[in-house]
Design a protein around this motif. Sequence first.
Motif, PDB file in Angstrom:
ATOM      1  N   LEU A  39       0.845  -1.192   0.000  1.00 24.00           N
ATOM      2  CA  LEU A  39       0.000   0.000   0.000  1.00 24.00           C
ATOM      3  C   LEU A  39       0.881   1.242   0.000  1.00 24.00           C
ATOM      4  O   LEU A  39       1.691   1.433   0.904  1.00 24.00           O
ATOM      5  N   VAL A  40       0.731   2.066  -1.011  1.00 23.14           N
ATOM      6  CA  VAL A  40       1.498   3.303  -1.135  1.00 23.14           C
ATOM      7  C   VAL A  40       0.601   4.454  -0.706  1.00 23.14           C
ATOM      8  O   VAL A  40      -0.522   4.590  -1.177  1.00 23.14           O
ATOM      9  N   SER A  41       1.103   5.272   0.208  1.00 27.65           N
ATOM     10  CA  SER A  41       0.327   6.417   0.690  1.00 27.65           C
ATOM     11  C   SER A  41       1.267   7.585   0.964  1.00 27.65           C
ATOM     12  O   SER A  41       2.470   7.498   0.694  1.00 27.65           O
ATOM     13  N   GLU A  42       0.729   8.679   1.528  1.00 25.09           N
ATOM     14  CA  GLU A  42       1.542   9.851   1.821  1.00 25.09           C
ATOM     15  C   GLU A  42       2.590   9.555   2.888  1.00 25.09           C
ATOM     16  O   GLU A  42       3.669  10.125   2.893  1.00 25.09           O
ATOM     17  N   GLU A  43       2.251   8.658   3.817  1.00 26.56           N
ATOM     18  CA  GLU A  43       3.172   8.336   4.908  1.00 26.56           C
ATOM     19  C   GLU A  43       4.322   7.452   4.447  1.00 26.56           C
ATOM     20  O   GLU A  43       5.327   7.322   5.125  1.00 26.56           O
ATOM     21  N   GLY A  44       4.172   6.796   3.332  1.00 27.90           N
ATOM     22  CA  GLY A  44       5.188   5.873   2.836  1.00 27.90           C
ATOM     23  C   GLY A  44       4.500   4.658   2.266  1.00 27.90           C
ATOM     24  O   GLY A  44       3.364   4.719   1.826  1.00 27.90           O
ATOM     25  N   HIS A  45       5.195   3.519   2.265  1.00 26.43           N
ATOM     26  CA  HIS A  45       4.566   2.300   1.774  1.00 26.43           C
ATOM     27  C   HIS A  45       4.784   1.183   2.790  1.00 26.43           C
ATOM     28  O   HIS A  45       5.774   1.152   3.518  1.00 26.43           O
ATOM     29  N   CYS A  46       3.808   0.285   2.830  1.00 28.24           N
ATOM     30  CA  CYS A  46       3.877  -0.842   3.745  1.00 28.24           C
ATOM     31  C   CYS A  46       3.111  -2.017   3.141  1.00 28.24           C
ATOM     32  O   CYS A  46       2.254  -1.833   2.286  1.00 28.24           O
ATOM     33  N   ILE A  47       3.442  -3.211   3.592  1.00 33.98           N
ATOM     34  CA  ILE A  47       2.755  -4.404   3.116  1.00 33.98           C
ATOM     35  C   ILE A  47       1.663  -4.745   4.123  1.00 33.98           C
ATOM     36  O   ILE A  47       1.931  -4.942   5.307  1.00 33.98           O
ATOM     37  N   VAL A  48       0.410  -4.778   3.634  1.00 35.02           N
ATOM     38  CA  VAL A  48      -0.742  -5.062   4.492  1.00 35.02           C
ATOM     39  C   VAL A  48      -1.631  -6.083   3.795  1.00 35.02           C
ATOM     40  O   VAL A  48      -1.484  -6.348   2.610  1.00 35.02           O
ATOM     41  N   THR A  49      -2.580  -6.619   4.551  1.00 35.05           N
ATOM     42  CA  THR A  49      -3.536  -7.545   3.937  1.00 35.05           C
ATOM     43  C   THR A  49      -4.527  -6.743   3.097  1.00 35.05           C
ATOM     44  O   THR A  49      -4.689  -5.533   3.273  1.00 35.05           O
ATOM     45  N   LEU A  50      -5.200  -7.433   2.223  1.00 28.56           N
ATOM     46  CA  LEU A  50      -6.158  -6.776   1.336  1.00 28.56           C
ATOM     47  C   LEU A  50      -7.316  -6.183   2.134  1.00 28.56           C
ATOM     48  O   LEU A  50      -7.784  -5.081   1.844  1.00 28.56           O
ATOM     49  N   LYS A  51      -7.754  -6.895   3.178  1.00 29.11           N
ATOM     50  CA  LYS A  51      -8.857  -6.391   4.020  1.00 29.11           C
ATOM     51  C   LYS A  51      -8.475  -5.089   4.716  1.00 29.11           C
ATOM     52  O   LYS A  51      -9.278  -4.164   4.815  1.00 29.11           O
ATOM     53  N   GLU A  52      -7.225  -5.035   5.199  1.00 28.75           N
ATOM     54  CA  GLU A  52      -6.751  -3.823   5.869  1.00 28.75           C
ATOM     55  C   GLU A  52      -6.685  -2.657   4.875  1.00 28.75           C
ATOM     56  O   GLU A  52      -7.063  -1.525   5.201  1.00 28.75           O
ATOM     57  N   ALA A  53      -6.257  -2.924   3.661  1.00 28.31           N
ATOM     58  CA  ALA A  53      -6.203  -1.882   2.636  1.00 28.31           C
ATOM     59  C   ALA A  53      -7.601  -1.383   2.300  1.00 28.31           C
ATOM     60  O   ALA A  53      -7.823  -0.174   2.147  1.00 28.31           O
ATOM     61  N   PHE A  54      -8.567  -2.314   2.195  1.00 26.37           N
ATOM     62  CA  PHE A  54      -9.964  -1.916   1.960  1.00 26.37           C
ATOM     63  C   PHE A  54     -10.486  -1.049   3.103  1.00 26.37           C
ATOM     64  O   PHE A  54     -11.179  -0.063   2.882  1.00 26.37           O
ATOM     65  N   LYS A  58     -11.893   2.737   2.790  1.00 27.78           N
ATOM     66  CA  LYS A  58     -13.257   3.115   3.193  1.00 27.78           C
ATOM     67  C   LYS A  58     -13.247   4.244   4.212  1.00 27.78           C
ATOM     68  O   LYS A  58     -14.135   5.096   4.211  1.00 27.78           O
ATOM     69  N   GLU A  59     -12.249   4.247   5.098  1.00 23.76           N
ATOM     70  CA  GLU A  59     -12.144   5.330   6.079  1.00 23.76           C
ATOM     71  C   GLU A  59     -11.981   6.680   5.378  1.00 23.76           C
ATOM     72  O   GLU A  59     -12.555   7.675   5.795  1.00 23.76           O
ATOM     73  N   LEU A  60     -11.195   6.691   4.318  1.00 22.37           N
ATOM     74  CA  LEU A  60     -10.950   7.929   3.576  1.00 22.37           C
ATOM     75  C   LEU A  60     -12.007   8.196   2.507  1.00 22.37           C
ATOM     76  O   LEU A  60     -11.967   9.229   1.828  1.00 22.37           O
ATOM     77  N   LYS A  61     -12.942   7.240   2.337  1.00 22.44           N
ATOM     78  CA  LYS A  61     -13.997   7.324   1.320  1.00 22.44           C
ATOM     79  C   LYS A  61     -13.415   7.466  -0.092  1.00 22.44           C
ATOM     80  O   LYS A  61     -13.846   8.286  -0.895  1.00 22.44           O
ATOM     81  N   HIS A  62     -12.374   6.651  -0.352  1.00 21.55           N
ATOM     82  CA  HIS A  62     -11.726   6.607  -1.663  1.00 21.55           C
ATOM     83  C   HIS A  62     -11.702   5.177  -2.170  1.00 21.55           C
ATOM     84  O   HIS A  62     -12.222   4.266  -1.523  1.00 21.55           O
ATOM     85  N   ASP A  63     -11.097   4.994  -3.336  1.00 20.33           N
ATOM     86  CA  ASP A  63     -10.993   3.671  -3.950  1.00 20.33           C
ATOM     87  C   ASP A  63      -9.593   3.112  -3.753  1.00 20.33           C
ATOM     88  O   ASP A  63      -8.615   3.850  -3.693  1.00 20.33           O
ATOM     89  N   LEU A  64      -9.523   1.784  -3.702  1.00 21.41           N
ATOM     90  CA  LEU A  64      -8.245   1.089  -3.677  1.00 21.41           C
ATOM     91  C   LEU A  64      -7.947   0.690  -5.113  1.00 21.41           C
ATOM     92  O   LEU A  64      -8.697  -0.065  -5.730  1.00 21.41           O
ATOM     93  N   VAL A  65      -6.848   1.210  -5.673  1.00 20.77           N
ATOM     94  CA  VAL A  65      -6.507   1.000  -7.079  1.00 20.77           C
ATOM     95  C   VAL A  65      -5.201   0.225  -7.162  1.00 20.77           C
ATOM     96  O   VAL A  65      -4.218   0.586  -6.508  1.00 20.77           O
TER      97      VAL A  65
END
Length: 136
Positions: A39-54, A58-65
Amino acid sequence: MFCFRVFGLYVFKTIKKEEDVESDGPRLNDKITAETVRLVSEEGHCIVTLKEAFRRAKELKHDLVEVQRDAKPPVCKIVAYAHDKYKKDQVGKERAKAKRAEVTIRPEVKEIHFTPMIDAKDLQFKAKQASTLMEM
């Protein structure tokens, strides 16, 4: 793979997988199939599960691409996909419009025709016209 015989020739046809058919754009939300993603974001990147990325999307009300599906694990980004696609389309339209305008700009060619039977008054008028065209 199927084999057909057409007019004495053998034609081989492969059937594309569902994954290959939908490769016209990035995969969004439910179309992502990997267990873990980078998952790449403003804070950096990290490896997470797909559920955590979803959940984060959803918290940010955006899409996972899914940005890069060939990587291990696939690289995903949280963005407002509809908004980004709209912006890219607008930029593309502006570039096309500028390119069309560039093509249509041509130097103007002005001509003045003289005939052998021209009157003196008409000759003066055309000479005046020619001098104004040269000044432009």
